[in-house]
Design a protein around this motif. Structure first.
Motif, PDB file in Angstrom:
ATOM      1  N   ASN A  50       0.824  -1.054  -0.362  1.00 42.92           N
ATOM      2  CA  ASN A  50      -0.113   0.383  -0.142  1.00 42.92           C
ATOM      3  C   ASN A  50       0.786   1.536  -0.883  1.00 42.92           C
ATOM      4  O   ASN A  50       0.328   2.331   0.335  1.00 42.92           O
TER       5      ASN A  50
ATOM      6  N   SER B 277       3.059   4.487  -1.459  1.00 39.00           N
ATOM      7  CA  SER B 277       2.589   5.618  -2.606  1.00 39.00           C
ATOM      8  C   SER B 277       4.063   6.213  -2.446  1.00 39.00           C
ATOM      9  O   SER B 277       4.376   6.924  -1.595  1.00 39.00           O
TER      10      SER B 277
ATOM     11  N   ALA C 222      -0.570   4.207   2.831  1.00 38.39           N
ATOM     12  CA  ALA C 222      -1.081   4.751   3.335  1.00 38.39           C
ATOM     13  C   ALA C 222      -1.688   4.037   4.261  1.00 38.39           C
ATOM     14  O   ALA C 222      -2.136   2.225   4.559  1.00 38.39           O
TER      15      ALA C 222
END
Length: 405
Positions: A132, A134, A142
């Motif tokens: 997850n 970014s 995230a």
């Protein structure tokens, strides 16, 4: 051997995020007290007890949820992602304050915290941990605490977990012992340099008149930033970055591979002094190439300083290690965007000892440098063994009862 699938949420009693940045300002730091963890403390499997800053006990008490204790796991969710380490029961301090880029986890009795940390150091574990992430702006996970709890892991029974931990911990302890020996050797080398060339202990505390004061450019053949690499996993060409330079040593396990446009003078040689040259907190860190490099260069955030003569190698290298603070002070730019101009590096002044003194100094330092490289090589082999064994032990491909420590 039986395995069961669990969500992380089923394996933990507590999870807590680090404090907001405004809760720990520069003015909060004191000379001693409760240590504050940073990324460099989570670079291995277990906590590294180096490079701490401290807050008072009262400040730590006010950040209760951000306190990590022995047996807890600490994970980086912002910046250098994927860092995860446990705080051992024999750690130096009974508690630590985690930073705003970290969260901590306290396991229940279904899983050993060491086993869970080892799991997230395997390729599949890292993939799940970073699924997850970014990469827009500052790399971050995230919703880190909630997404982490949804990760599924396959666990064996506790007796098998314990045996896996024993096997890997044996390798880890050998690596840590070798690193401690190397740290001691480096401290001895720096102490000898300081005694001879700062305190002038061989000359009744007085600098010899025949020693010349020169700038660094005069006694080097190259002072230059590295290359802008084109990263590639299908190459044997290694590029060193700033993460590789820490504690006055070079860790190639943090390096990456790249496809060079042309091999040039920036490819490293024995004796090159490497200086981190970008960013707060890392700028000024120095380490010297004490091994025979093959197919290795540095990226553009690292400055290469190459001694002009062989008998200057250890002198310039240890001078750089001892003068990290002075080098750091040469930076330009604002907070978070600092750079080390090579022209300022070239202008640095230092004393040039006579050749006889340099030869005697090299006779002392050369065996110490060779011993450090030998232990580093041994640690590289141990780390390779550890990383090969770990997923096979966890999957049951290797029977843990058949492994002899």
């Amino acid at each position: 051997m039986s395995y069961e699938t669990y969500r992380i949420a089923d394996l933990i009693d507590e999870i807590a995020m680090g404090p907001f940045g405004s809760n720990i300002k520069v003015s909060c730091f004191v000379d001693s007290g409760v240590p504050v963890l940073n990324g460099s403390n989570l670079e291995g499997f277990s906590l590294s007890e180096k490079a701490f800053r401290f807050v008072t006990k009262e400040k730590a008490d006010s950040l209760n949820k951000a306190n990590a204790h022995r047996g807890d796991i600490v994970i980086t969710h912002r910046g250098t992602l994927g860092q995860i380490a446990f705080i051992p029961q024999d750690s130096r301090y009974d508690r630590y304050v985690i930073s705003q880029s970290q969260f901590r986890v306290r396991c229940n009795d279904k899983v050993l915290p060491e086993y869970l940390v080892y799991y997230f150091h395997t390729p599949i574990g890292q993939h799940k941990l970073l699924s997850n992430a970014s990469q827009v702006g500052v790399p971050a996970l995230a919703r880190p605490s909630s997404t982490f709890q949804q990760i599924e892991v396959v666990l064996p029974e506790l007796s098998i977990q314990k045996r896996v931990v024993e096997i890997i911990s044996t390798i880890q302890k050998k690596i840590a012992n070798n690193q401690e020996l190397n740290d001691n050797l480096m401290q001895q080398a720096v102490t000898i340099f300081k005694s001879w060339f700062v305190e002038y202990s061989l000359f009744d505390g007085i600098e010899p008149k025949e020693w010349e004061t020169v700038n660094l450019e005069k006694i080097t053949s190259l002072i230059s930033r590295g290359i802008a690499p084109k990263y590639s996993d299908n190459s044997d060409q290694i590029v060193i970055n700033q993460k590789c330079i820490r504690n006055h040593m070079i860790d190639l396990s943090q390096a990456r591979t790249h496809t060079p446009k042309v091999i040039n003078e920036k490819w490293l040689r024995f004796g090159d002094l490497l200086i981190n040259s970008t960013g707060d907190g890392t700028l000024g860190r120095a380490a010297q190439v004490w091994f025979q490099p093959q197919n290795i260069t540095v990226d553009s955030h690292v400055t290469v300083v190459r001694p002009a003569k062989e008998n200057l190698i250890f002198y310039i290298g240890l001078w750089g290690v001892l003068h990290e603070r002075e080098i750091e002070s040469l930076h330009t730019g604002s907070t978070g965007q600092t750079e080390l101009p090579k022209e300022r590096v070239k202008a640095l002044e230092l004393h040039l000892p006579d050749n006889g003194t340099l030869d005697r100094f090299n006779t002392l330092i050369a065996p110490m440098a060779a011993a450090i490289v030998s232990k580093q090589n041994e640690n590289n082999k141990l780390a390779t063994l550890r990383d090969a064994l770990l997923p096979k032990l966890m999957s049951g491909e290797i029977d843990v009862s058949a492994v002899q420590l």
